[in-house]
Motif scaffolding. Structure first.
Motif, PDB file in Angstrom:
ATOM      1  N   HIS A 177       4.042   4.913 -10.625  1.00 51.09           N
ATOM      2  CA  HIS A 177       2.605   4.698 -10.504  1.00 51.09           C
ATOM      3  C   HIS A 177       1.898   5.542 -11.570  1.00 51.09           C
ATOM      4  O   HIS A 177       1.286   6.565 -11.262  1.00 51.09           O
ATOM      5  CB  HIS A 177       2.120   5.073  -9.100  1.00 51.09           C
ATOM      6  CG  HIS A 177       2.830   4.330  -8.020  1.00 51.09           C
ATOM      7  ND1 HIS A 177       2.474   3.054  -7.624  1.00 51.09           N
ATOM      8  CD2 HIS A 177       3.911   4.662  -7.270  1.00 51.09           C
ATOM      9  CE1 HIS A 177       3.292   2.645  -6.662  1.00 51.09           C
ATOM     10  NE2 HIS A 177       4.171   3.596  -6.429  1.00 51.09           N
ATOM     11  N   ASN A 184      -4.306   1.232  -3.123  1.00 51.31           N
ATOM     12  CA  ASN A 184      -2.914   1.629  -3.266  1.00 51.31           C
ATOM     13  C   ASN A 184      -2.751   3.072  -3.732  1.00 51.31           C
ATOM     14  O   ASN A 184      -1.766   3.427  -4.375  1.00 51.31           O
ATOM     15  CB  ASN A 184      -2.201   0.682  -4.233  1.00 51.31           C
ATOM     16  CG  ASN A 184      -1.823  -0.619  -3.570  1.00 51.31           C
ATOM     17  OD1 ASN A 184      -0.732  -0.780  -3.043  1.00 51.31           O
ATOM     18  ND2 ASN A 184      -2.753  -1.570  -3.566  1.00 51.31           N
ATOM     19  N   VAL A 191       0.831  -1.191   0.000  1.00 51.07           N
ATOM     20  CA  VAL A 191       0.000   0.000   0.000  1.00 51.07           C
ATOM     21  C   VAL A 191       0.867   1.243   0.000  1.00 51.07           C
ATOM     22  O   VAL A 191       1.700   1.445   0.873  1.00 51.07           O
ATOM     23  CB  VAL A 191      -0.942   0.010   1.233  1.00 51.07           C
ATOM     24  CG1 VAL A 191      -1.865   1.212   1.175  1.00 51.07           C
ATOM     25  CG2 VAL A 191      -1.746  -1.274   1.277  1.00 51.07           C
ATOM     26  N   THR A 192       0.645   2.109  -0.991  1.00 56.06           N
ATOM     27  CA  THR A 192       1.412   3.338  -1.102  1.00 56.06           C
ATOM     28  C   THR A 192       0.716   4.448  -0.344  1.00 56.06           C
ATOM     29  O   THR A 192      -0.435   4.330   0.052  1.00 56.06           O
ATOM     30  CB  THR A 192       1.550   3.753  -2.569  1.00 56.06           C
ATOM     31  OG1 THR A 192       0.239   4.025  -3.066  1.00 56.06           O
ATOM     32  CG2 THR A 192       2.199   2.660  -3.383  1.00 56.06           C
ATOM     33  N   VAL A 252       2.030  -2.395  -8.396  1.00 58.12           N
ATOM     34  CA  VAL A 252       1.303  -2.798  -7.202  1.00 58.12           C
ATOM     35  C   VAL A 252       1.507  -4.289  -6.984  1.00 58.12           C
ATOM     36  O   VAL A 252       1.260  -5.095  -7.878  1.00 58.12           O
ATOM     37  CB  VAL A 252      -0.201  -2.492  -7.343  1.00 58.12           C
ATOM     38  CG1 VAL A 252      -0.996  -3.130  -6.214  1.00 58.12           C
ATOM     39  CG2 VAL A 252      -0.431  -0.988  -7.372  1.00 58.12           C
TER      40      VAL A 252
END
Length: 473
Positions: free
Chosen positions: A25, A131, A12-13, A351
């Motif tokens: 991303h 995410n 998880v960002t 991810v």
């Protein structure tokens, strides 16, 4: 929300990513056409339809010449894209009901069908949402009756515009409602600026792009076009009425709808340019199933069309572009499928996830890396229902079948009479010569592999004879 069940397995960002992390991303724009056939684009060979913007997108990325949807009609195809699963795993096999056509013509009782995507299944938008991606759905949903409980917002989207249970638009004209007063949800009907539905959905998408900031976004623009009813701008219809007919295409209204779809793609790309986001945006253009026949379009050289078990039913255009990261004007004939997009989107978004899928990431193919896991695999299709012919409930586009594609070979198995058809797609793209009898060894081996797959994915095969069937033999 259901994604908390799998949150621990994800990387998880942060919700707001620093500038240095944005390239890791990228934004993702997924444009899904409805009922657009394999040859319904200029870059796919049409000499009547005009699609300069989509053709340019193809020139700036990779074209997949053997891309398949996981079903030959809308709802199951969309369910497989969102979940990365074959149809037996999510149970959406057709657009309800599964017992289409006259009962006395159906030899078997079709198997139960779901018309709502099970919210227990994890979708890739949920994973992107968890995410740090801002997720927006615009257009056709067709997999749930209620936005919050079974619609886009129950399946990983922060916002839903114009998506509900319907598969056919109420109207392509403002205010996009039917005679009963039912309208597409979450559209501001006080705004009559864009009178044509394809234009309105495009402007909603452009607005979302312009509102984006440093947070990465996933935009799912699921056009209703070019699904019936055939409704297009009068000036465009007149343009194509004046144009000489093409070799295989000649429907002026449909051509006008295709052109509006193409203009939508151009406006999306232009908005990304204006916001300085084009180079960091993965753009995917796809169709949910093959093109309609019945005088609307023509999938030549492919056999059949929407709803059918042949190539015209679910072989569709797939174009993917991503700035300078994908070789321009490149192409591949590796067979791929809609369920692959689940892993592809998450792979490009960097991810990490732990989730069994039937699809594979296309990233290696797009970056011209070794892709044996994809190029050597078989593709499978399963349809345990009935679909009547265009406007004729006495005949069928599809009876219960399953099929397998293995390299250049394709076998279709029909449950009604335990019959198989075998084709070599390399030498016979149009599936004109069934060679199941002349190459029985190959047919038997592929049928064995097809049955193994059905057992592996727990595809139900417990068909019962229909007592209402009038034996035609």
């Amino acid at each position: 929300m259901k994604f908390f069940r799998f949150l621990g397995s994800l990387f998880v960002t942060s919700f707001c990513l620093p500038a240095t992390a944005q390239n890791q991303h990228p934004n993702i724009v997924f444009i899904l056409a409805d009922d657009l056939g394999w040859t319904d684009l200029g870059c796919m060979g049409s000499d009547f339809y005009e699609t300069p913007n989509i053709d340019k997108l193809r020139n700036n990325g990779m074209l997949f010449t053997r891309a398949y949807t996981n079903a030959a009609n809308s709802a199951p195809s969309r369910a497989s894209i969102l979940t990365g699963l074959y149809t037996p795993r999510h149970g959406v096999y057709t657009v309800n009901p599964p017992d289409r056509g006259k009962p006395e013509n159906r030899k078997l009782i079709p198997l139960p069908n779901k018309d709502v995507l099970d919210t227990a299944l994890v979708t890739f938008p949920e994973i992107l949402q968890a995410n740090g991606y801002r997720t927006t759905h615009i257009g056709k949903w067709h997999l749930g009756r209620d936005d919050i409980q079974t619609g886009p917002k129950a399946n990983g989207f922060d916002m839903n515009i114009a998506g509900n249970h319907i598969g056919t638009p109420y109207s392509y004209y403002y205010p996009f409602c039917n005679q009963a007063g039912e309208c597409l949800p979450n559209l501001d009907l006080s705004d009559s600026t864009y009178q044509y539905l394809t234009d309105r959905l495009t402007e909603e998408a452009v607005s979302q792009i312009k509102q984006s900031n440093s947070q990465p976004f996933f935009l799912y623009l699921a056009h209703y076009a070019v699904h019936t009813p055939l409704q297009a701008k009068a000036e465009k219809v007149e343009k194509y009425n004046r144009k000489p007919a093409g070799k295989h295409h000649d429907n002026a209204t449909y051509a006008a709808m295709v052109e509006s779809l193409d203009e939508s793609v151009g406006k999306i790309i232009e908005a990304l340019k204006e916001e300085n986001k084009l180079d960091n945006t993965l753009i995917v253009f796809f169709s949910d199933n093959g093109g309609m026949l019945a005088g609307i379009s023509n999938n030549y050289p492919l056999k059949g069309g929407k709803g059918m078990p042949y190539e015209g039913g679910n072989r569709v255009p797939l174009i993917i572009s991503y700035g300078n990261n994908i070789e321009k004007n490149s192409a591949t004939d590796v067979p791929v499928m809609g369920a692959d997009l689940f892993s592809t989107f998450l792979d490009f978004a960097n991810v990490k996830y732990k989730r069994t899928t039937d699809g594979k990431s296309l990233k290696n193919i797009l970056l011209h890396r070794e892709s044996k896991k994809i190029s050597k695999r078989d593709l499978h299709f399963y349809f345990p229902a009935y679909l009547e012919s265009y406007g004729d409930e006495n005949s069928f586009r599809a009876t219960p079948y399953a099929s397998i594609i293995s390299g250049d070979w394709k076998l279709i198995y029909f449950f009604e009479d335990n019959r198989s058809e075998l084709y070599n797609l390399r030498s016979d793209m149009g599936e004109s010569v069934d060679i199941s009898k002349t190459d029985k060894k190959k047919a038997d081996k592929m049928l064995e592999n097809l049955f193994k797959w059905m057992k592996q994915v727990h595809a139900p095969t417990n068909f019962k004879l229909n007592p209402l069937y009038l034996n035609k033999d």
